[in-house]
Scaffold this motif. Structure first.
Motif: not given
Ligand code: CMP
Length: 143
Positions: A34-36, A5-10, A70-71
Motif C-alpha cells: 500500500g502507498a499514498k 509501516f514506512l514513510m518518506v518524510k517531507p 509525505v509518502f
C-alpha cells in the motif's frame, strides 16, 4: 506475512528520493502492499508520534512532519520490520552507516528522510493509523 509501516518524510519527498527509496526495498525483495502521497494533519502527527509527547523536540517533530507531503507505505516480507530498520540506518544520520538510506542521504536527526516501525506492535498501530484494510493489496505466492 510480516508487514511494516514506512514513510518518506517531507525532506525526502522534497528531495525527490521517493523513487530511490522504493527501489531499494523492491530490489531487496519486499512487496509494496500500500502507498499514498499525503499531507499529515496535526492530529494524525500527534497520534503517530504519541510516544515522544514528553520529549523536548516533540513540537518540532510535529511541525516538521506536517510541513509538506509525505509518502506513506506498507511493505511486506520475511522479517521486514527489522530488515527495513537496518536498511534505513541509525536514527541520527551522523551515526548511520554508508549504504543505509540515512547514511547516504541524511545529515541531521530532525530531517532523517524516512520513518519505519520499530516493532510488530508499532507496525500494527501505525499501519492502522494511516491505512484502511481495503487500501492494502494481497500478493499471489505464485508470482
Ligand atoms: P523517527 O524514526 O521518525 O522517530 C522519531 C523521530 O524523532 C526520529 O525519527 C527523528 O527524526 C526525531 N528526533 C529524534 N531525536 C530528535 C532531536 N533531538 N531533535 C529533533 N528530532 C529528533
Amino acid at each position: 506475512m510480516e508487514k511494516t509501516f514506512l514513510m518518506v518524510k517531507p525532506d525526502g519527498v522534497q528531495r525527490n528520493l521517493i523513487g530511490e527509496i522504493v527501489t531499494r526495498f523492491e530490489k531487496k525483495g519486499f512487496h509494496l502492499a500500500g502507498a499514498k502521497l499525503m499531507q499529515i494533519s496535526t492530529e494524525l502527527a500527534e497520534q503517530h508520534y504519541g510516544e515522544h509527547k514528553e520529549r523536548p523536540f516533540f513540537g518540532e517533530l510535529v511541525d516538521f512532519i506536517t510541513s509538506g507531503p509525505v509518502f506513506a507505505m506498507v511493505w511486506e516480507g520475511e522479517n521486514v520490520i527489522a530488515t527495513a530498520r537496518q536498511m534505513m540506518g541509525a536514527t541520527n544520520p551522523k551515526d548511520a552507516q554508508p549504504g543505509t538510506i540515512r547514511g547516504d542521504f541524511g545529515v541531521i536527526v530532525g530531517k532523517n528522510i524516512i520513518h519505519g516501525s520499530d516493532s510488530p506492535e508499532s507496525a500494527e498501530r501505525e499501519i492502522g493509523l494511516f491505512f484502511k484494510e481495503e487500501e492494502l493489496v494481497a500478493y499471489s505466492k505464485d508470482i
